[in-house]
Design a protein around this motif. Structure first.
Motif, mmCIF file in Angstrom:
data_model
loop_
_atom_site.group_PDB
_atom_site.id
_atom_site.type_symbol
_atom_site.label_atom_id
_atom_site.label_comp_id
_atom_site.label_asym_id
_atom_site.label_seq_id
_atom_site.Cartn_x
_atom_site.Cartn_y
_atom_site.Cartn_z
ATOM 1 N N ASP A 10 33.306 39.742 38.921
ATOM 2 C CA ASP A 10 34.406 40.286 38.294
ATOM 3 C C ASP A 10 35.384 40.713 39.356
ATOM 4 O OD1 ASP A 10 36.229 42.488 37.065
ATOM 5 O OD2 ASP A 10 35.109 41.772 35.297
ATOM 6 N N HIS A 12 37.951 42.815 38.863
ATOM 7 C CA HIS A 12 38.288 44.333 39.236
ATOM 8 C C HIS A 12 37.060 45.427 39.441
ATOM 9 C CE1 HIS A 12 41.892 43.084 37.103
ATOM 10 N NE2 HIS A 12 41.258 42.412 36.429
ATOM 11 N N ASP A 13 35.946 44.945 39.128
ATOM 12 C CA ASP A 13 34.774 46.063 39.365
ATOM 13 C C ASP A 13 33.618 45.460 40.274
ATOM 14 O OD1 ASP A 13 33.156 44.237 37.628
ATOM 15 O OD2 ASP A 13 33.183 46.026 36.018
ATOM 16 N N GLU A 174 50.444 41.854 38.153
ATOM 17 C CA GLU A 174 49.575 42.003 39.426
ATOM 18 C C GLU A 174 49.756 40.690 40.498
ATOM 19 O OE1 GLU A 174 45.721 41.547 37.812
ATOM 20 O OE2 GLU A 174 45.859 43.658 36.667
#
Length: 218
Positions: A10, A12-13, A174
């Motif tokens: 992922d 993001h995390d 982004e």
């Protein structure tokens, strides 16, 4: 024929999503990428089969994930059929977009091939249909791509040119970088090249002039 393994996580995390075992090769009429994906525990998760024509357009796409299946191609923009897990119902979709995208690194190589940017090229806006895991749900998104630089690196097999792209998500703002060498992604958000048995393939140095397969409305 490059053959290797990507790790997926992922962006993001950084949660591990599994691995993608792939092989790909250019041919007389384009480029083909085939892969099998696995979960973090090593179980089979799906597959990718993407074929491009010599202009970089997707002439055949077949995705499998969580019993869902998508088949698509560049037709009046991009067209696809998504089949549910029972295999009884199917839904069709069509969007005036340039290409497909998704979790697989194959889509990044395919888009770079379609755009054929140079460091002098202005940022190019593209509309894409993204199939999101785990059920391959389609959504349309807009990005801009620019080629920041191309650098040759010395290797045991001769110089290897690495292209660094700047990618902007026009919906969220982004920004991220994508590094590609030939037909292999070296790094991108959520993607790391873990193993490569043979060097990347080089695309023809003088390809046909690309065309815009699906102009989007401004």
């Amino acid at each position: 024929m490059p053959r290797g393994r990507y790790s997926l996580h992922d962006p993001h995390d950084h949660r591990p999503l599994g691995e993608e075992h792939f092989h790909c090769a250019p041919g007389p009429s384009g480029w083909r990428y085939v892969s099998q994906t696995t979960t973090p525990s090593g179980d089979h998760a799906g597959s990718v089969d993407l074929a491009l024509d010599d202009l970089g357009r997707p002439i055949r796409l077949e995705l499998h994930a969580a019993s869902w299946q998508v088949r698509g191609a560049a037709l009046d923009g991009v067209t696809w059929v998504r089949t549910d897990p029972t295999g009884v119902h199917a839904t069709e979709g069509n969007v005036r977009a340039h290409a497909f995208t998704g979790t697989s690194p194959a889509f990044l190589v395919a888009l770079s091939r379609l755009l054929r940017l140079t460091p002098a090229s202005p940022a190019t806006r593209v509309r894409l249909v993204c199939f999101t895991d785990p059920v391959l749900a389609p959504r349309t998104l807009d990005q801009s791509w620019s080629l920041v630089k191309s650098e040759a690196h010395a290797t045991d097999n001769g110089p290897l040119t690495v292209d660094e792209y700047q990618v902007n998500d026009l919906d969220t703002g982004e920004q991220h970088q994508v590094h590609i060498a030939g037909d292999v992604v070296l790094s991108a958000p959520g993607i790391e090249l873990e193993d490569l048995e043979t060097p990347p393939s080089a695309f023809p140095t003088d390809p046909p002039e690309p065309t815009d397969p699906a102009p989007t409305d401004s």
